[in-house]
Design a protein around this motif. Sequence first.
Motif, short mmCIF file in Angstrom:
data_model
loop_
_atom_site.label_atom_id
_atom_site.label_comp_id
_atom_site.label_asym_id
_atom_site.label_seq_id
_atom_site.Cartn_x
_atom_site.Cartn_y
_atom_site.Cartn_z
N ILE A 1 8.27 17.70 38.32
CA ILE A 1 7.59 17.85 37.03
C ILE A 1 6.69 19.07 37.12
O ILE A 1 5.96 19.23 38.08
N GLU B 1 13.79 15.10 41.57
CA GLU B 1 13.05 15.21 40.31
C GLU B 1 11.75 15.97 40.57
O GLU B 1 11.09 15.75 41.56
N THR C 1 10.79 18.70 33.11
CA THR C 1 11.26 17.80 34.16
C THR C 1 12.64 18.24 34.62
O THR C 1 13.52 18.48 33.80
#
Length: 64
Positions: A6, A4, A15
């Motif tokens: 951001i 992940e 994201t």
Amino acid sequence: MLAEAIFEQGLKVVTAGAGEYVVAKGDTLGGIARKVGVSLKVLQELNPTVNANKMQIGQKLKTK
């Protein structure tokens, strides 16, 4: 591999989940391929519509 990430682009937050990468300033396809542990050829095959010369900051790429 990135599970992940951001990325903030102005007020927009992008994201990336598992199997994705968010393009950041200065990224190249070859550099992204190295970061996520795949070959450039595989990255290009996963993203056939991506033009390496016209990638946009915040653009999502498939990595799996």
